[in-house]
Scaffold this motif. Structure first.
Motif, PDB file in Angstrom:
ATOM      1  N   TRP A 229      -4.376  -3.428 -16.410  1.00 48.94           N
ATOM      2  CA  TRP A 229      -3.020  -4.571 -16.890  1.00 48.94           C
ATOM      3  C   TRP A 229      -4.023  -5.257 -17.429  1.00 48.94           C
ATOM      4  O   TRP A 229      -3.556  -6.567 -18.286  1.00 48.94           O
ATOM      5  CB  TRP A 229      -2.323  -4.560 -16.084  1.00 48.94           C
ATOM      6  N   TYR A 232      -5.761  -5.158 -20.978  1.00 48.90           N
ATOM      7  CA  TYR A 232      -4.607  -5.015 -21.761  1.00 48.90           C
ATOM      8  C   TYR A 232      -3.914  -6.208 -22.414  1.00 48.90           C
ATOM      9  O   TYR A 232      -3.970  -6.604 -23.114  1.00 48.90           O
ATOM     10  CB  TYR A 232      -4.303  -3.940 -21.202  1.00 48.90           C
ATOM     11  N   ARG A 233      -4.076  -7.434 -20.967  1.00 46.91           N
ATOM     12  CA  ARG A 233      -3.012  -8.541 -21.671  1.00 46.91           C
ATOM     13  C   ARG A 233      -3.844  -9.325 -21.996  1.00 46.91           C
ATOM     14  O   ARG A 233      -3.632 -10.704 -22.869  1.00 46.91           O
ATOM     15  CB  ARG A 233      -3.212  -8.641 -20.210  1.00 46.91           C
ATOM     16  N   GLN A 234      -5.632  -9.514 -21.632  1.00 46.50           N
ATOM     17  CA  GLN A 234      -6.294 -10.367 -22.294  1.00 46.50           C
ATOM     18  C   GLN A 234      -6.312  -9.627 -24.006  1.00 46.50           C
ATOM     19  O   GLN A 234      -6.573 -10.648 -24.981  1.00 46.50           O
ATOM     20  CB  GLN A 234      -8.155 -10.037 -21.597  1.00 46.50           C
ATOM     21  N   PHE A 237      -3.226 -10.349 -26.273  1.00 48.04           N
ATOM     22  CA  PHE A 237      -3.307 -11.653 -26.606  1.00 48.04           C
ATOM     23  C   PHE A 237      -4.052 -11.950 -27.401  1.00 48.04           C
ATOM     24  O   PHE A 237      -3.926 -13.211 -28.333  1.00 48.04           O
ATOM     25  CB  PHE A 237      -3.849 -12.490 -25.388  1.00 48.04           C
ATOM     26  N   THR A 293       1.912 -16.471 -20.095  1.00 51.03           N
ATOM     27  CA  THR A 293       1.909 -15.691 -21.556  1.00 51.03           C
ATOM     28  C   THR A 293       3.536 -15.960 -22.880  1.00 51.03           C
ATOM     29  O   THR A 293       2.537 -15.681 -23.676  1.00 51.03           O
ATOM     30  CB  THR A 293       2.109 -14.886 -21.925  1.00 51.03           C
ATOM     31  N   GLN A 786       5.746  -5.123 -29.024  1.00 48.64           N
ATOM     32  CA  GLN A 786       6.479  -6.098 -27.458  1.00 48.64           C
ATOM     33  C   GLN A 786       7.568  -6.623 -27.264  1.00 48.64           C
ATOM     34  O   GLN A 786       8.078  -7.325 -28.401  1.00 48.64           O
ATOM     35  CB  GLN A 786       5.360  -7.408 -26.941  1.00 48.64           C
TER      36      GLN A 786
END
Length: 839
Positions: A229, A232-234, A237, A293, A786
């Motif tokens: 995760w 993935y978040r990096q 973004f 975020t 998202q």
């Protein structure tokens, strides 16, 4: 006093523009020094302490305070490694061998070896390989050699026998797998870590599992854990910045080019926009407000609002400048004329945004504070830096012979008749316009009860193909983790009871009466019959006083005798003399008893049932009613109370509380806005009723936003429900500008129709440019795959568009009717006279 203060400050800015720029440069440097201090660890969740007063929340806290943890379960943590091949067979010899070699590689890792529990790493490949080796205790190396020696057909037969003979095999396959089939597209292996090892060691072990799976992606291996995760978040973004910001910036520049038709004004305006955003982040750093975020939301919103401020400053300056005038005087008049509206917009918008400070979710509180700081920053900068910079640049250009006079937006031959049409509509059919507006707004408001409610909107990671095909860095490269997570939730049950979502039912009051445990068992059976509990071989999905007593009875003969005496009908559930049985239970094993029975001062006050659910937060609205039905059965004939108090139940209760209270929040915010406008218009323009009239369309905007949510299928979530109050902060902006301009034109001596025409075509042009840029900027959020961000962007776009339409279509009719029935007389132009007749 306020008007004189605004006039003095504006005169200073326009007369001493170089001094103002120097001071603001130094002040900006100080503000921006706070940016490195920003805390990016904002959390979206809240704690139970923030929701006191909700029954399920209080019961959840009660459970934590009065029941001991299950220490037997807490010494192990199961991690899953998945293998997926949609077009192949993960039960083939090659795939099973790959699973064994994966185990061999991670076992060689020091962190995994140190954190591994005695249960080790187990998968279907191990069950098949030990059969091939003819030894259930075969080592991993022996399993690999045995499987290598077997032919593909032999492995297929071994798989078939394992699936039919070994009940453990089902734990490693999808829930709907046909046990007679030796082919599958999915399987998993389970890695059990010892929770008694250091957290850092277990974290390092999880990283090793993830890294090893990444190296075997081509074989279908993947892990969905914190490391996956985080990557993935990096990635997400970075993709969001590369796709959304260029598109938003391009759209904003195109609209500004259309509105200003002047490169210098575009550059000056965008300088103010950029400084507003930077000031917002600098103030966040100095004040210690967290930013996470969701920071993209205030960035886009403040960009839109500051562009709006710029439109009004530039448009009014262009309107004020005569043929033979210089720059300073018309700029001073223009800023003075819009200053009241800008201050009002800032104050009323802050009321709407800051209403969220009382919300229990930190991310919403932080958003409210962040946006308010951004709006205040925009006001300061567009009242000082932007006019001063505009005067400085235009002065230089005109000294070299470049004429800087430009036509204001809304006064062109195409746009002026369109905007002026609303005045004609108001003059001819104002009552009809209001009736239609009331009906449309009421229809939208009625849709509130029909909106779907979800704890949160879950994204599956799907990205539209056209977004992936965009050229260069703006093309969206998909991340696999959300889709993998959704696939896991769809095809697998939780690997163990400890890994499943836990739900507790707290039974209180008369828990020693005959029949209590039978009612509890009946309630559990009711829930189990609905299929919401996990169903894994060798896994106990329910821990209750009955199951705990049965386990202790198997180990303690004395307690087993007491258990049998209390079970008069022989159905395995004690039904009489329960207080004595509870005493015997505590005497036999107090640690286990304290996990399911509360005994305080010798009195039994409650009992606890814990269930492992085959569901998650996205399914809360379907699962929680089943839990409540089971709790109702546990209450028997009403002698006891039973409350579902697990995570899903608590989140559902919190959502209900927020949705139920958001109407009150909006009413309070609306009342505060109306009161503010009434008082300010009374003070600044001499009419309290005019302020009330200007605030009326906000109610219409709220109703239309709700109707838009219904038509677009946007559900009420913890986020969208709480962000509804932001609509008020955005919806009031445009009405204030039109109402304030109308009052200014009346004070200047124009009759109501002419004043309305000037307000709608002059200020309306700026509003149109602002709407196009702000709504366009927020529409770009829909590019982000998202669901929560898309819903938020859609709500803001609806709010902005409907606020514009209400200000240029509905408000003119209201203002015209107000002028007819409030006794307005056209005053003689005189800046020293009372601006408006007293109400």
């Amino acid at each position: 006093m306020l008007r004189r203060a605004l006039q003095r400050s504006t005169d200073f800015v326009t007369k001493h523009n170089r001094i103002v720029l120097l001071v603001m440069v130094l002040l900006t440097a100080g503000v921006l020094a706070g940016i490195p201090q920003i805390d990016m660890a904002s959390q979206a969740g809240g704690t139970t302490d923030q929701f006191q007063g909700i029954d399920r929340v209080e019961k959840s806290q009660y459970i934590q305070n009065n029941y001991t943890a299950d220490t037997q379960r807490s010494n192990r943590s199961v991690r899953a490694v998945y293998v997926r091949d949609d077009g192949g067979n993960v039960l083939s010899k090659e795939s099973l061998l790959a699973g064994l070699r994966y185990q061999q590689s991670v076992r060689d890792n020091e962190s995994v070896a140190a954190a591994l529990h005695g249960d080790g790493i187990v998968g279907l490949s191990n069950l098949v390989a030990t059969r091939a080796a003819g030894d259930r205790g075969a080592t991993l190396s022996e399993q690999i050699r045995a499987l290598e020696r077997a032919s593909a057909s032999e492995v297929e037969r071994l798989v078939e026998r394992t699936l039919s003979d070994d009940p453990r095999a089902a734990r490693f396959l999808p829930a709907d797998h046909d046990q007679g089939s030796a082919a599958a597209t999915d399987r998993r292996m389970l890695v059990t870590l010892d929770t008694r090892t250091a957290d850092e060691t277990r974290d390092a072990a999880g990283t090793a599992l993830y890294d090893a799976s990444e190296k075997r992606q081509s074989a279908g291996f993947f892990v969905v854990n914190a490391d996956a995760w985080a990557d993935y978040r990096q990635h997400f973004f970075g993709e969001m910045v590369e796709l959304v910001l260029p598109v938003a910036l391009l759209l904003v520049l195109l609209v500004l080019a259309f509105a200003y038709r002047d490169l210098v004004d575009v550059v000056v305006g965008m300088s103010g926009v950029l400084l507003s955003v930077l000031w917002m982040f600098g103030l966040l750093g100095w004040l210690g407000v967290e930013a996470g975020t969701m920071s993209i939301v205030p960035v886009v919103l403040i960009t839109g609002l500051s562009i709006d401020f710029g439109f009004h400053v530039f448009n009014r300056y262009r309107e004020q400048r005569g043929e033979d005038e210089g720059i300073r005087e018309p700029m001073s008049r223009g800023v003075r004329l819009v200053a009241t509206a800008l201050v009002l917009v800032t104050v009323t918008a802050a009321i709407g945004f800051m209403a969220n400070v009382a919300n229990p979710l930190p991310v919403i509180r932080d958003l409210g504070i962040t946006i308010t700081l951004g709006v205040v920053s925009a006001l300061v900068l567009f009242a000082t830096v932007v006019p001063a910079l505009k005067i400085s640049i235009d002065g230089v250009l005109e000294r070299v012979g470049i004429d800087r006079r430009k036509q204001p937006l809304g006064h062109g031959r195409y746009l002026r008749p369109v905007l002026g049409g609303s005045v004609t509509l108001a003059r001819r059919a104002a009552p009809v316009v209001l009736v239609v507006a009331v009906l449309v707004g009421a229809a939208g408001g009625v849709a509130w009860a029909s909106l779907d409610k979800e704890s949160y909107q879950q994204s599956d990671g799907d990205v539209a193909e056209w977004k992936q095909q965009l050229p260069g860095p703006v093309g969206w490269e998909t991340g696999d983790v959300p889709g993998q997570s959704a696939h896991i939730d769809e095809v697998y049950q939780p690997a163990s009871a400890a890994d499943a979502f836990q739900s507790q039912i707290l039974v209180e009051d008369d828990v020693t009466s005959d029949g209590t445990l039978e009612d509890v068992a009946a309630g559990v059976q009711r829930i189990e019959d609905e299929g919401v509990l996990i169903d894994q071989p060798g896994t106990q999905a329910v821990r209750s006083p009955v199951t705990a007593m049965q386990a202790v009875a198997r180990q303690n003969d004395d307690f087993a005798a007491a258990f049998q005496r209390a079970d008069t009908n022989g159905n395995g559930v004690p039904d009489t003399d329960l207080e004595s049985l509870y005493d015997a239970f505590y005497a036999a094993n107090p640690d286990v008893a304290s996990q399911v029975l509360e005994r305080t001062d010798g009195e039994y006050r409650s009992l606890l049932v814990t269930m492992a659910l085959n569901g998650d937060y996205s399914e809360a609205t379907d699962v929680v009613p089943e839990l409540e039905d089971g709790a109702a059965v546990m209450e028997g004939e009403g002698a006891r109370t039973a409350t579902a108090a697990g995570g899903l139940s608590v989140q559902t209760a919190v959502l209900d509380e927020i949705v139920g209270g958001i109407i009150m929040t909006m009413v309070v915010a609306l009342a505060a806005v109306v009161l503010t406008l009434t008082l300010v218009f009374r003070y600044m323009h001499g009419s309290a009723t005019l302020g009330a009239v200007v605030s009326v369309p906000i109610v219409l905007v709220v109703g239309l936003v709700i109707g838009g949510m219904y038509l677009l299928g946007i559900p009420l979530t913890l986020l969208t429900a709480l962000l509804m109050s932001l609509v008020i902060g955005m919806g009031v902006d445009y009405n204030i500008h039109v109402g304030d301009r109308f009052a200014d034109e009346l004070r200047a001596g124009k009759p109501p129709i002419a004043a309305l025409q000037a307000a709608v075509t002059g200020t309306g042009g700026a509003l149109l440019g602002s709407t196009l840029t702000s709504a366009g900027a927020f529409a770009t959020i829909s590019l982000v795959p998202q669901a929560q961000l898309q819903s938020f962007g859609a709500i803001v776009v609806i709010a902005l568009v409907t606020a514009f339409l209400a200000s240029v279509l509905v408000l003119p009719s209201l203002l015209l009717l107000w002028s007819r029935y409030s006794g307005v007389e056209t005053p003689t132009p005189d800046s020293t006279a009372d601006p408006m007749p007293q109400d």
